[in-house]
Design a protein around this motif. Structure first.
Motif, short mmCIF file in Angstrom:
data_model
loop_
_atom_site.label_atom_id
_atom_site.label_comp_id
_atom_site.label_asym_id
_atom_site.label_seq_id
_atom_site.Cartn_x
_atom_site.Cartn_y
_atom_site.Cartn_z
N GLY A 1 30.00 1.05 -34.23
CA GLY A 1 28.98 1.39 -33.24
C GLY A 1 28.24 2.64 -33.63
N HIS A 2 27.47 3.15 -32.66
CA HIS A 2 26.74 4.40 -32.86
C HIS A 2 27.75 5.55 -32.81
N ILE A 3 27.45 6.59 -33.57
CA ILE A 3 28.37 7.72 -33.62
C ILE A 3 28.47 8.39 -32.25
N THR A 4 29.69 8.77 -31.88
CA THR A 4 29.88 9.47 -30.61
C THR A 4 31.01 10.46 -30.77
N PHE A 5 30.96 11.52 -30.00
CA PHE A 5 32.03 12.50 -30.03
C PHE A 5 32.72 12.63 -28.68
N VAL A 6 32.35 11.78 -27.73
CA VAL A 6 32.97 11.86 -26.42
C VAL A 6 34.45 11.50 -26.57
N LEU A 7 35.33 12.34 -26.01
CA LEU A 7 36.76 12.16 -26.26
C LEU A 7 37.26 10.80 -25.80
N SER A 8 36.81 10.39 -24.61
CA SER A 8 37.35 9.12 -24.10
C SER A 8 36.92 7.96 -24.99
N SER A 9 35.71 8.04 -25.57
CA SER A 9 35.29 6.95 -26.47
C SER A 9 36.05 7.01 -27.78
N LEU A 10 36.28 8.24 -28.27
CA LEU A 10 37.00 8.37 -29.54
C LEU A 10 38.41 7.83 -29.42
N GLN A 11 39.00 7.98 -28.21
CA GLN A 11 40.36 7.51 -28.04
C GLN A 11 40.45 6.00 -28.20
#
Lengths: 549, 530
Positions: free
Chosen positions: A218-228
């Protein structure tokens, strides 16, 4: 409750406002405060008569933030699992960085601790005249905003940004207002040590985002809940874990990475040291719970023994050195190394009890060490300016109230049963017992050593023969304003630790769950002899014991 | 009738010139001529003030024309130049850097000694060269642009005619620059020999199809081009001239050189490598990545312990070139965007520092020594803050644009499969703390030199400013044209420092506008990636 951003930026906004007003006032010819030799401690006059404009606004900002933090604690219901009061805005869309803040059981008490200690430190700072007060309070409040940002951030990149940022004001606070022999050197050493860790963390954080995006497609993200949701491969987790651990362990500081600590502690003004030792060191430990365990569970399980050993070394080393020091500040400093060793131990027991104990202990130690350091400052005033315990002695003679307060704080430091620290250490050791019996047994000696150095400090300073330069005075009302609220919270936590334990339980369990889960299969696999090699084998030893009922 | 017209045009068929597309370039070169002519007017105030003001007008007009051409996607002059968002964005960055340099040079000794008209005309011509370079779409235009950029700079470096270091710096730059140009030209010739083309897209086409990308002739050509461009962009191990030239050149010129040359050089890197040579990326990509790593290490280690701020910034610019090279090496759109973003940020970060150095050189007579900024926090907060912000940004501290820029570059490096390059950037930043932080320490934590016994200001017997404040006793006698005291407050220099400092902070907190700008620039090369 108002949005978290208000609490986060309130201190900085107040400091800027105060600086602007005081600058206007000066241009209009109003003398802000009578000229006093810089750095002299004032002991006369009504409590608030000489509140400077910038200092007053800083106080306003820190008290406002404290009030909001208490509101969030009261508002947080023990049953709510997950983030509350979420603010989620896109900050940089190309990089997938969000300005996401939130409160859960992990940070609700940390923000309480941070705002409380900052408020206490600002009160303490207002008792003194500062050279260039505008710059001082601006830096102080920038530090508070940055620390709150790091605690509230729910986005990895935002966390890293705040984590790095919070160091810069301390660079100024120590370098400009520090104690003379070697303040510039001490501050450069401190900042380089800690920023080196932080920059490694920056690379690791970017790698986390990019690799997770490549894996997830997907698109890069740094949101913790998404990274988990997008766990990394084990190999990536391991090097990223080491980078993060370096950053957090330096900040704490833990045993082999504490080189900046003695010089830094000696150079810092005591008001600055209160928040540095009380809050900043905890942000590192908090980072393990917030970032490392949920995002890199396999690596955490893999390096569990290493981390436990570092924690153990910190406990033993910190306690032993604290016992041999004569500088009261350094006794507090090395005792922090030992206490943060306990906290690390609790976190890397990788089970809910240990982690909960660690979280409780973070709050306890922050409260206790800030009070202890402030008392060290008071003792130094009474011992002719020296912070050496050989110059102290007999200070309790005419200061029963101060002596009592010190006794309470010292007993809390050594985790006397009945104190909240006892509950924290008990839970930590309980957690480690389940994980690794040998380490738990050795860690117990740290509890004993703590009573040795804490009582030694208390006895040498307050009792014994009266020192030659000692002028025993009772606690002044103004100093009491700083100390009594801290003491009240220490006592409250001792009476009712359930407040923190209850509310943090759900979040801590969630934070530890992944890493705890990673332990079981790996131990089973290793027990089956599917893997070989020295490092995995040691993990196997640790975790198979952990698996045993 | 129509057939007659067709016949006539067929006879007179010249290349179609799109004047609209060329308008920024025309404005710059025409402006340079006008500035040169106005500089001949005798009245002193015309030379000293109208000429720089006119230069600013020219740069403003160029910026306006650039914005007018926004979203253009066209090749002009038979495909020699490409007017697209990349060249337009780079144009804007260049014009900004140029305008700030003109402000810094407004009352400088260099402009007085070299005569204002000539000085500013050369500056504008150099910017025209850079603009040409950023738009070059074939190797001939590339080379012409490079020379048009370099030759005025050689002269500008030597424009403080009475100071030996300035002359030395000009000569050194000339010799090294000539070697670089020659190497590049040789490389271009070899690439022409291998592919039979000078146009970038034809070269790209030739390289994409088959074995030509690994042909020894092509590879030698590419290697020579890398070396030639590395000389210009001061990439290690071809950076040795940088500290000497930066230190010797008049500070406003150094500022211009540090900022604008880098923008132009990286514009070329992006176009030439990421467009023309993209087919051979597998052979030059790792080489450039290694060069980037070496540059980061050499630059950062070299800057440690420098007591001259200009030398320190020279090594720091070498290191920064290394960071940006990472964006080139990965050869992705993300890499292009990250590089352009960093270039924009880089202009502001460096301009803030150089402005403060210019101001302090004129005020203290301590030259560019780190002593000159000691105690600045108490004395001149308006100069102290920009310098502090600039140092923090260069070191990559959050809340400044430097952090976002580095974040973007690391992101690009890791996404492009060069995780170790991202780690190298981070390690470089760590080393860099060792020389950026002491500057901040000097500003805020040390006393001003006049307060320290022994290092006090050199009193000038007549009470007149020391040679305009530039440099030490060499100029104590004063230059004949020393007509206006440039001591004390210099509003335009403080303005440059403040604007650059505020921009650094602003783009650190609200980077979105810059990201949008850069996004266009990256998309401009979009069609050419494989």
């Amino acid at each position: 409750m108002p949005p978290l951003s208000i609490m986060l930026w309130l201190p900085l906004a107040c400091a800027l406002l105060g600086a602007a007003l005081s600058m206007l006032g000066r241009q209009a010819g109003v003398v802000e405060h009578p000229e006093m030799p810089a750095g002299e401690t004032s002991v006369v006059g009504a409590p608030w008569s000489r509140l400077s404009t910038s200092g007053g606004f800083a106080l306003l900002g820190s008290l406002g933030a404290l009030g909001l933090a208490i509101g969030y604690i009261a508002d947080y219901s023990p049953s709510s699992n997950g983030l509350t009061h979420v603010t989620d805005l896109v900050w940089i869309s190309e990089l997938g960085i969000h300005y996401k803040l939130g409160v859960d059981g992990l940070n609700v008490f940390m923000i309480g601790l941070a705002t409380l200690l900052f408020a206490a430190a600002v009160i303490a700072a207002n008792l003194r005249e500062w050279d260039r007060p505008r710059l001082f309070y601006f830096n102080f409040m920038l530090a508070e905003s940055a620390v709150l940002g790091a605690l509230l951030a729910q986005d990895l990149a935002l966390f890293v940004a705040f984590f790095d940022l919070m160091l810069i004001p301390f660079y100024f606070l120590i370098g400009v207002w520090g104690a003379e022999p070697g303040r510039v050197k001490a501050t450069i050493k401190l900042v380089i040590y800690t920023l080196v860790g932080s920059l490694l963390m920056l690379a690791a954080a970017v790698a986390t985002g990019v690799l997770a995006a490549q894996q997830g497609g997907g698109h890069i993200t740094f949101v913790l809940s998404s990274l988990q949701q997008l766990p990394l491969s084990r190999g990536s987790q391991e090097w990223i874990f080491l980078f993060f651990a370096a950053a957090f362990l330096v900040k704490m500081p833990a045993f082999p990475l504490h080189g900046w600590m003695p010089d830094g502690y000696k150079a810092m003004p005591i008001e600055v040291l209160m928040v540095f030792s009380g809050v900043l060191s905890k942000v590192g430990a908090y980072g393990f719970l917030r970032i490392v365990l949920p995002l890199y569970p396999q690596a955490a399980a893999h390096f569990q023994t290493l981390m436990l050993l570092i924690a153990l070394a910190s406990i033993i080393y910190g306690s032993v050195v604290a016992f041999t020091q004569t500088d009261a500040r350094l006794i507090a400093g090395y005792s922090s190394v030992a206490q943060l060793g306990f906290i690390t131990l609790g976190i890397f027991s990788l089970n809910p009890q240990g982690a909960q104990g660690a979280l409780l202990q973070m709050v306890n130690h922050g409260l206790v060490v800030a009070a202890l350091l402030f008392i060290v400052g008071l003792l130094a005033q009474r011992a002719g300016g020296s912070e050496d315990i050989r110059d102290m002695g007999g200070i309790a003679f005419r200061a029963p109230v101060l002596a009592t307060i010190f006794l309470v704080v010292a007993l809390a430091t050594l985790a006397m049963p009945g104190s909240s620290n006892f509950v924290g250490e008990f839970l930590i050791l309980l957690g480690v017992f389940k994980t690794n019996l040998a380490i738990a047994v050795i860690a117990f000696s740290g509890v004993v050593l703590a009573s040795v150095y804490a009582l030694r400090l208390l006895i040498r300073a307050m009792h014994n023969r009266v020192g030659s330069k000692v002028d025993s005075r009772e606690l002044s009302f103004r100093d009491g304003v700083v100390l009594v609220p801290l003491l009240a919270v220490i006592v409250f936590m001792a009476l009712y630790p359930q407040l923190a334990l209850h509310r943090s339980e759900g979040s801590v369990k969630t934070a530890v769950a992944a890493a705890h889960g990673a332990l079981e299969p790996s131990s089973a696999k290793l027990a089956g002899g599917l893997e070989s090699g020295a490092a995995p084998l040691s993990t196997a030893g640790a975790s198979s014991e952990g698996a045993a009922p | 009738m129509t057939s007659l017209a067709t016949l006539a045009t067929a006879h007179l068929k010249g290349p179609h010139v799109d004047f609209a597309g060329l308008s920024p370039l025309i404005a710059l070169l025409g402006g340079a001529t006008i500035v040169l002519l106005v500089g001949l007017i005798r009245a002193r105030w015309v030379r000293a003030h109208v000429v720089p003001a006119l230069s600013l007008v020219v740069l403003g007009a160029t910026a306006g024309l650039t914005i007018w051409q926004w979203n253009a996607q066209k090749s002009v002059v038979s495909g020699a130049l490409r007017i697209d968002d990349l060249s337009l964005v780079l144009n804007l960055i260049l014009v900004t850097g140029g305008a700030l340099s003109v402000l810094l040079a407004w009352r400088s000794l260099a402009a007085r000694e070299a005569a204002h008209g000539e000085f500013h005309a050369l500056l504008l011509a150099s910017i025209a060269g850079m603009s040409l370079l950023a738009a070059a779409q074939n190797t001939v235009a590339l080379f012409v642009g490079l020379e048009l950029l370099s030759i005025p700079l050689y002269v500008l470096c030597a424009s403080e005619l009475r100071r030996e270091q300035s002359l030395e710096s000009g000569l050194k730059y000339l010799i090294v620059g000539a070697v670089g140009s020659a190497t590049l030209l040789y490389g271009l010739a070899m690439i022409y020999g291998a592919t039979g083309a000078t146009d970038f897209d034809v070269i790209a086409h030739a390289l994409s199809g088959g074995s030509l990308a690994s042909d020894p002739l092509t590879l030698t050509g590419i290697a020579l081009c890398v070396v030639g461009l590395c000389f210009k962009a001061s990439v290690a191990p071809f950076h040795q001239w940088t500290p000497d030239v930066y230190e010797g050149a008049p500070t406003p010129v150094t500022a211009f050189m540090a900022v604008a040359t880098k923008v132009a050089a990286f514009g070329v890197f992006l176009r030439f490598f990421d467009v023309a040579l993209i087919g051979a990326q597998s052979s030059w990509g790792p080489a450039i990545a290694v060069l980037a790593t070496i540059t980061i290490l050499v630059g950062n280690v070299g800057a440690l312990g420098q007591s001259s701020l200009k030398r320190m910034l020279a090594y720091s610019s070498v290191a920064q070139a290394g960071y940006m090279l990472a964006g080139v090496a990965v050869a992705t759109q993300l890499g292009v965007r990250a590089t352009v973003f960093y270039l924009a940020v880089y202009v502001f970060m460096n301009m803030a520092s150089f402005a403060v150095i210019v101001a302090r050189e004129r005020e203290t007579g301590l030259g560019d020594s780190i002593q000159a900024v000691a105690g600045l926090g108490r004395e001149r907060p308006l100069l102290a803050w920009p310098m502090t912000i600039s140092m923090l940004a260069l070191a990559g501290i959050p809340a400044t644009a430097g952090f976002t820029g580095k974040f973007y570059l690391i992101d690009a490096a890791v996404s492009g499969g060069y995780t170790w390059l991202g780690v190298a950037i981070v390690i470089g930043s760590m080393i860099s703390l060792g020389y950026y932080l002491p500057v901040i320490a000097a500003i805020w934590m040390r006393k001003a030199p006049s307060e320290q016994p022994g290092v006090g200001q050199l009193p000038s017997p007549t009470g007149a400013p020391l040679g305009g404040g530039e440099g030490l006793p060499v100029l104590a006698g004063g230059s004949p044209e020393l007509d206006e005291p440039s001591n004390g407050v210099q509003p335009e220099v403080v303005l440059v420092a403040a604007v650059a400092g505020v921009a650094t902070l602003f783009f650190g907190i609200v980077p979105q506008p810059l990201f949008n700008l850069v996004h266009h620039a990256g998309s401009a090369l979009g069609g050419l990636f494989f």
